[in-house]
Design an enzyme around this catalytic site. Structure first.
Site, PDB file in Angstrom:
ATOM      1  N   GLU A 171       1.028   0.017  -2.166  1.00 39.42           N
ATOM      2  CA  GLU A 171       2.452   0.120  -2.503  1.00 39.42           C
ATOM      3  C   GLU A 171       2.770   1.472  -3.145  1.00 39.42           C
ATOM      4  OE1 GLU A 171       5.083  -1.580  -1.959  1.00 39.42           O
ATOM      5  OE2 GLU A 171       6.517  -0.942  -3.484  1.00 39.42           O
ATOM      6  N   HIS A 216      13.384  -3.275 -15.127  1.00 40.13           N
ATOM      7  CA  HIS A 216      13.430  -1.827 -14.852  1.00 40.13           C
ATOM      8  C   HIS A 216      12.376  -1.474 -13.794  1.00 40.13           C
ATOM      9  CE1 HIS A 216      13.555   2.496 -15.332  1.00 40.13           C
ATOM     10  NE2 HIS A 216      12.259   2.490 -15.612  1.00 40.13           N
ATOM     11  N   TRP A 266       6.368  -5.975 -14.045  1.00 41.90           N
ATOM     12  CA  TRP A 266       6.575  -5.882 -12.598  1.00 41.90           C
ATOM     13  C   TRP A 266       5.355  -6.365 -11.839  1.00 41.90           C
ATOM     14  CZ3 TRP A 266       4.651  -3.222  -8.285  1.00 41.90           C
ATOM     15  CH2 TRP A 266       3.599  -2.349  -8.525  1.00 41.90           C
ATOM     16  N   TYR A 295       1.470   4.258  -2.484  1.00 40.44           N
ATOM     17  CA  TYR A 295       1.606   5.265  -1.420  1.00 40.44           C
ATOM     18  C   TYR A 295       2.802   4.969  -0.535  1.00 40.44           C
ATOM     19  CZ  TYR A 295      -2.713   6.802  -3.311  1.00 40.44           C
ATOM     20  OH  TYR A 295      -3.648   7.247  -4.184  1.00 40.44           O
ATOM     21  N   ASP A 319      18.819   4.409  19.143  1.00 42.98           N
ATOM     22  CA  ASP A 319      18.777   3.454  18.030  1.00 42.98           C
ATOM     23  C   ASP A 319      17.322   3.068  17.820  1.00 42.98           C
ATOM     24  OD1 ASP A 319      19.420   1.539  16.048  1.00 42.98           O
ATOM     25  OD2 ASP A 319      21.353   1.196  17.009  1.00 42.98           O
ATOM     26  N   HIS A 367      -9.178   0.205  -9.418  1.00 41.81           N
ATOM     27  CA  HIS A 367      -9.125   1.168 -10.528  1.00 41.81           C
ATOM     28  C   HIS A 367      -8.001   0.804 -11.504  1.00 41.81           C
ATOM     29  CE1 HIS A 367      -6.371   4.030  -8.005  1.00 41.81           C
ATOM     30  NE2 HIS A 367      -5.664   3.153  -8.652  1.00 41.81           N
ATOM     31  N   HIS A 368      -7.138  -0.139 -11.099  1.00 38.21           N
ATOM     32  CA  HIS A 368      -6.147  -0.640 -12.044  1.00 38.21           C
ATOM     33  C   HIS A 368      -6.768  -1.646 -13.003  1.00 38.21           C
ATOM     34  CE1 HIS A 368      -2.578   1.039  -9.962  1.00 38.21           C
ATOM     35  NE2 HIS A 368      -3.346   0.939  -8.908  1.00 38.21           N
ATOM     36  N   THR A 403      -4.524  14.351  -1.028  1.00 34.56           N
ATOM     37  CA  THR A 403      -3.276  14.595  -1.759  1.00 34.56           C
ATOM     38  C   THR A 403      -3.196  16.057  -2.168  1.00 34.56           C
ATOM     39  OG1 THR A 403      -3.680  12.388  -2.627  1.00 34.56           O
ATOM     40  CG2 THR A 403      -1.797  13.556  -3.502  1.00 34.56           C
ATOM     41  N   ARG A 439       1.763   0.283 -24.412  1.00 35.63           N
ATOM     42  CA  ARG A 439       2.903   0.016 -23.526  1.00 35.63           C
ATOM     43  C   ARG A 439       3.543  -1.301 -23.915  1.00 35.63           C
ATOM     44  NH1 ARG A 439       0.683  -0.113 -17.431  1.00 35.63           N
ATOM     45  NH2 ARG A 439       2.860  -0.553 -16.979  1.00 35.63           N
ATOM     46  N   HIS A 479      -1.756  -1.086  -4.898  1.00 38.11           N
ATOM     47  CA  HIS A 479      -2.081   0.318  -4.731  1.00 38.11           C
ATOM     48  C   HIS A 479      -1.569   0.917  -3.429  1.00 38.11           C
ATOM     49  CE1 HIS A 479      -3.402   3.855  -6.661  1.00 38.11           C
ATOM     50  NE2 HIS A 479      -3.630   4.278  -5.442  1.00 38.11           N
ATOM     51  N   SER A 488      12.107  -8.705   4.112  1.00 45.40           N
ATOM     52  CA  SER A 488      12.885  -7.553   4.558  1.00 45.40           C
ATOM     53  C   SER A 488      11.978  -6.386   4.932  1.00 45.40           C
ATOM     54  CB  SER A 488      13.846  -7.150   3.445  1.00 45.40           C
ATOM     55  OG  SER A 488      14.305  -5.847   3.633  1.00 45.40           O
ATOM     56  N   SER A 489      11.025  -6.069   4.045  1.00 46.51           N
ATOM     57  CA  SER A 489      10.161  -4.912   4.300  1.00 46.51           C
ATOM     58  C   SER A 489       9.295  -5.141   5.533  1.00 46.51           C
ATOM     59  CB  SER A 489       9.244  -4.655   3.109  1.00 46.51           C
ATOM     60  OG  SER A 489      10.013  -4.474   1.965  1.00 46.51           O
ATOM     61  N   SER A 499       8.464  17.729   3.055  1.00 45.45           N
ATOM     62  CA  SER A 499       7.872  18.517   4.138  1.00 45.45           C
ATOM     63  C   SER A 499       8.903  18.919   5.179  1.00 45.45           C
ATOM     64  CB  SER A 499       6.743  17.735   4.817  1.00 45.45           C
ATOM     65  OG  SER A 499       5.814  17.306   3.864  1.00 45.45           O
ATOM     66  N   LYS A 507      -2.181  18.314   0.613  1.00 40.70           N
ATOM     67  CA  LYS A 507      -0.734  18.365   0.849  1.00 40.70           C
ATOM     68  C   LYS A 507      -0.070  19.376  -0.092  1.00 40.70           C
ATOM     69  CE  LYS A 507       0.382  13.969   2.925  1.00 40.70           C
ATOM     70  NZ  LYS A 507       1.081  14.561   4.068  1.00 40.70           N
TER      71      LYS A 507
END
Lengths: 118, 205, 649
Positions: free
Chosen positions: C261, C81, C145, C263, C110, C308-309, C334, C456, C259, C175-176, C274, C337
């Protein structure tokens, strides 16, 4: 493809990255000197590696790091011609490089290879 | 390609912008590999070690310090000279000097291949002395870091040979110097990575 | 442009008819709009798959001691998931918008490298199929994950499960990265004349920033995964504790990627919102430059907060303080925004279309997720929350309430541009309210569950711990989301046939993509527009919007005047016929526009590269690997030695 360059109008972008003409690269004389300096610096690095009295001092590692940083910079500036090329390329390289260097140093701190003492 | 492309917004070549972005990305790739090598320095409970001899307590076998600085110094010099050959190849193409461009492209590829030869010699001799990717943390992190660098050199040599092939077959006009320039940027980047590896892995004890 | 080594001498075949319609036209496409749609449909398919996985999880957790699935299957479900929603839904759905929108917004025909773009998509498709193929072998990834090593090393995870995860993510990473270099070059180099960076639509800006985060963060993950792959397949020692390895190495490398990731997942949604809010408020985006700078600052700080994780692993006071402070700092850009979005809506003439509702939902729900994020930026508080449902609540508020709401806003907003028809607003409204209520019903109670100590990743729980009611609520909420999604899927396909014809500009948009027909012709712009301001369409159609409200610094306004003055002098403003162009538009050939030749070479290259990984997972079958690698190189050469466009010599 490079034909695009000669016809390209000057930059439209905000940063004013006007691309310099392609042919401002240094010449053979510069390249020769750069190669010579790189060789000498490499020889110095290897030489100090073989001085036992020097390798034991606190100066050994910083000296090596500085020599290697100088070599790194020379290659990037002259052989990769960042010194002569558009500012945009400098940003594309120096930005990530700096961030990567900070990350590397940060990791070394976190794993206890570098100590902060107050 | 044909000359009918609209000019780019910055006047810079697309491929060149992309290769610089790629090089920026590669900074993080090699920074991660080098970080791991440095983090694992001195953490292996068992040898062989890069700069110090080690006696296996179980067998009493003595492993000498594994790194061969004289050989690697020579291969480092070879790679530096390949960068010189590369800039000369690019400069020859820019000048439209067909003969020199072939010579210098070939020299760059040969010097790159020589570097790879040194690396192959280094790896096999390490394996003979008892260091493989399985042996210890040093073995894993050393072989993978320098191996990835070697893989980049290999890709570069293939790229150079492709350019050489085209140069021999039809020649690059000065307009197409960008093709060589982009390869050169990659090649020099691989060289500067080696400058960092040579100091951080081989020389710092 | 991708032809580094082009051979003009190569004889060129005219594209055959099979590439012009039907399946071949999709397999061989290099058109960014088609590739965008391929991304879109593929990621929507995975969204349904990931949603089914979530549905099973919520059914299992509805009440205590339920055993719909075994604990082993449960592990696979939550792992897949998470992996699916992050790598196969939110990232590629953002990529669908990058592909479809960036060239339209910056006024290009293009992307910079159209064939590399096709390659990125095909390799993404293979990666998604590869990682999900594991279900058929009853070996779906089961390590979360985040795949913490050493748990995911061979001794602790002997099966194929983690092999699929490691290799699948390697494929998706390629790919990315390929797409990242492509879009960076596109945005730097393909902007229409006059579109300097501070005139670029804000979505393109956020996409630009995101690409940098991708190309800088993914290599770290590639390295971490490579170590794990080598440990699992070739017996190296990177995560072998007996060999002296550090159990935190994976965690640091993973979160160094992980991290940024986060963002990478949220900034594209911020960009879409926006775009939506100003159009439906009939006001320019409040504080455009500040929005840009805060995006850059978020990206920059995003590389300095990863640990911080990991407060719970005990890194010591210096590291804890450092990462705590940087994490609190990142709340500032943040928050900026959030306030700018509120400022955009303030005093505007609001139109509550479905897109607008989803956009407002992002502002509200992301704020909740952001605030709980600030809560665990403090290590002592984090230690109470780590690995509890509080964390699950937090990241679903930012990922579902944030990213997905923003992406849905974008889907409703750009559906007419993609398909030429409007989506049904009534069904859209049902979708919105069911999703918004369902989402809050699912995830808000999880805050309480977490504070009540529910951990969890548990597959079932005992009765009598006070967790029943909140779990009931969460499962009801999930059911509402599923019903809402049914509305969405029905609406999507029904509107494609029955929806009102949209025209060029159904919403009164301000940016270039609304100046061209819907769906746009393959060449996008008959003439490349000359851009003189940030809101070119509003300047022309409703100048009162852009004249009354100041937007931009004084310097910038000065610059605009100057450049506008220049352009009237040297380049005439583009003919207004483009704005009113009928939907039957001339073909590229009639207009004499040179378009890239369709080719299946990127598809072949992607396929053979995928086969290398198949060989690796099929018991390290070196024969397959070498043949596939050889064919990959061949197809790459065949691709690079073919000119991008038909030659005219």
């Amino acid at each position: 493809m490079a034909a695009d360059h000669s016809h390209a109008t000057l930059s439209h972008d905000a940063e004013g990255n006007v691309s310099p003409p392609e042919h401002t690269h240094p010449d053979w004389g510069t390249y020769k000197w750069v190669a010579l300096i790189l060789t000498v610096l490499t020889a110095m690095e290897v030489w100090i590696y073989y001085i036992p009295s020097f390798t034991k001092t606190y100066l050994f590692v910083p000296t090596l790091l500085i020599l290697s940083a100088v070599k790194f910079t020379i290659v990037v500036m002259f052989y990769m011609h960042l010194k002569y090329d558009a500012k945009l390329f400098r940003a594309l390289f120096v930005g990530p490089l700096t961030l990567a260097a900070f990350t590397l140093v940060g990791l070394l701190f976190l794993f206890g290879h570098l100590k902060i003492s107050f | 390609m044909g000359g009918e492309h609209p000019p780019t917004s910055t006047g810079l070549n697309n491929t060149k912008v992309a290769i610089w972005a790629f090089i920026g990305s590669e900074c993080f790739f090699f920074a991660s590999l080098i970080s791991t090598y440095l983090i694992y320095r001195g953490r292996s409970p068992v040898g062989p070690f890069p700069h110090d001899a080690w006696t296996d307590p179980a067998t009493g076998h003595v492993f000498k310090a594994i790194l061969n600085i004289p050989v690697t110094s020579v291969s480092t010099f070879v790679l530096l000279m390949s960068s010189l050959a590369m800039v000369l190849a690019h400069s020859a193409v820019v000048r439209g000097d067909r003969r020199s461009s072939k010579i210098w492209l070939a020299s760059t590829a040969i010097l790159g291949a020589t570097f790879l030869g040194f690396q192959a010699y280094e790896f096999t001799s390490f394996v003979h002395e008892g260091l493989t990717i399985h042996t210890n943390l040093f073995g894993s992190s050393f072989f993978i870091l320098t191996g990835f660098h070697g893989a980049h050199v290999t890709a570069g040599v293939i790229w150079l040979l492709t350019l050489l092939f085209i140069d021999i077959k039809r020649g690059f006009s000065p307009d197409e110097a960008i093709n060589v320039d982009v390869c050169a940027l990659y090649w020099h980047f691989v060289d500067v990575v080696w400058i960092a590896i040579f100091t951080l892995v081989y020389l710092i004890k | 442009m991708a032809t580094t080594v082009s051979l003009p001498a190569t004889p060129h075949r005219e594209p055959s008819h099979r590439y012009e319609s039907g399946v071949w036209s999709w397999l061989a496409t290099t058109d960014h709009k088609r590739i965008g749609q391929l991304y879109l449909y593929t990621s929507l398919f995975w969204f349904l798959v990931g949603g089914i996985e979530a549905g099973i999880i919520r059914t299992q957790l509805y009440g205590p001691n339920q055993h719909l699935v075994s604990a082993q299957t449960y592990n696979e479900l939550f792992t897949m998931h998470g992996t699916t929603m992050i790598f196969l839904v939110v990232m590629p759905l953002s990529a669908a918008f990058f592909n479809f929108l960036i060239p339209l917004q910056i006024g290009a025909r293009d992307v910079a490298f159209p064939r590399l773009n096709a390659f990125s998509y095909w390799i993404f498709l293979f990666g998604g199929l590869f990682i999900n193929f594991s279900w058929f072998l009853h070996a779906a990834p089961n390590g979360g994950w985040f795949g913490y090593a050493p748990l995911t090393t061979r001794p602790f995870s002997p099966g194929l499960n983690i092999d699929f995860w490691v290799l699948g993510l390697q494929i998706l990473g390629i790919s990315s990265l390929a797409a990242g270099f492509n879009f960076i070059t596109t945005i730097i180099n393909m902007r229409a004349p006059g579109m300097h960076f501070m005139r670029m639509p804000i979505f393109s800006w956020m996409a630009f920033i995101t690409q940098f985060m991708i190309v800088l963060a993914f290599p770290i993950f590639t390295v971490a995964l490579t170590f794990l792959m080598l440990d699992r397949f070739f017996g190296t020692n990177f995560y072998e504790i007996q060999a002296g390895a550090d159990p935190l190495l994976w965690q640091h490398l993973f979160w160094l990627f992980g991290h940024p990731e986060v963002y990478i997942l949220i900034l594209p949604a911020f960009g879409l919102v926006s775009e939506v809010l100003p159009v439906f408020s009939r006001k320019p985006l409040f504080g455009y430059p500040v929005m840009v700078y805060s995006g850059i600052l978020i990206a920059f700080l995003g590389f300095g907060v990863w640990a911080h994780h990991m407060f719970a692993v005990g890194m010591g006071p210096i590291a804890d303080s450092f990462f705590s402070i940087t994490t609190m700092l990142i709340a500032i850009p943040t928050g900026v925004k959030i306030f700018n979005w509120l400022g955009t809506m303030w005093g505007g003439s609001l139109r509550f279309t479905t897109a607008m509702k989803f956009a407002i939902a992002l502002v509200a729900l992301f704020t909740i997720g952001g605030i709980s994020g600030v809560m665990h930026s403090s290590p002592p508080s984090d230690l109470q929350q780590t690995d509890s449902y509080f964390i699950v609540a937090h990241f679903h508020y930012v990922l579902f309430g944030g990213s997905l709401m923003g992406l849905f806003a974008g889907l409703y907003f750009y559906y007419p541009k993609i398909t030429g028809r409007l989506m049904n607003e009534k069904l859209g409204s049902w979708h919105f309210w069911l999703t918004a209520i369902g989402m809050n019903l699912t995830f808000f109670p999880m805050h309480f569950l977490g504070l009540d100590g529910m951990p969890r990743r548990i597959s079932s729980y005992d009765a009598g711990q006070g967790w029943e009611n909140n779990n009931h609520l969460a499962s009801y909420g999930a059911a509402l989301i599923i019903i809402g999604t049914v509305f969405f899927v029905y609406n999507w396909f029904a509107s494609m046939r029955k929806g009102a014809v949209a025209g060029n500009d159904p919403w009164g948009g301000a940016t270039l993509e609304w100046a061209i027909p819907s769906p746009p012709p393959d060449y996008n712009f008959a003439t490349i527009p000359q851009v003189t301001s940030r809101y070119p369409l509003w300047d022309r159609k409703s100048p009162q919007i852009t004249s009354e409200v100041p937007h931009g610094t004084r310097d910038e306004q000065k610059m605009e005047v100057k450049i506008a003055g220049q352009s009237t002098g040297t380049a005439p403003a583009p003919a207004d016929t483009r704005l009113n162009a009928p939907n039957a538009h001339p073909s590229a050939k009639q207009l004499g526009i040179n378009m890239p030749t369709p080719t299946i070479r990127p598809l072949l290259a992607a396929f053979f590269l995928g086969c290398v990984f198949v060989g690796l997972i099929a018991h390290r079958n070196l024969t397959i690997m070498f043949i596939a690698a050889g064919l990959f190189v061949l197809s790459l050469y065949s691709w690079l030695l073919t000119p991008l466009e038909p030659e005219h010599h």
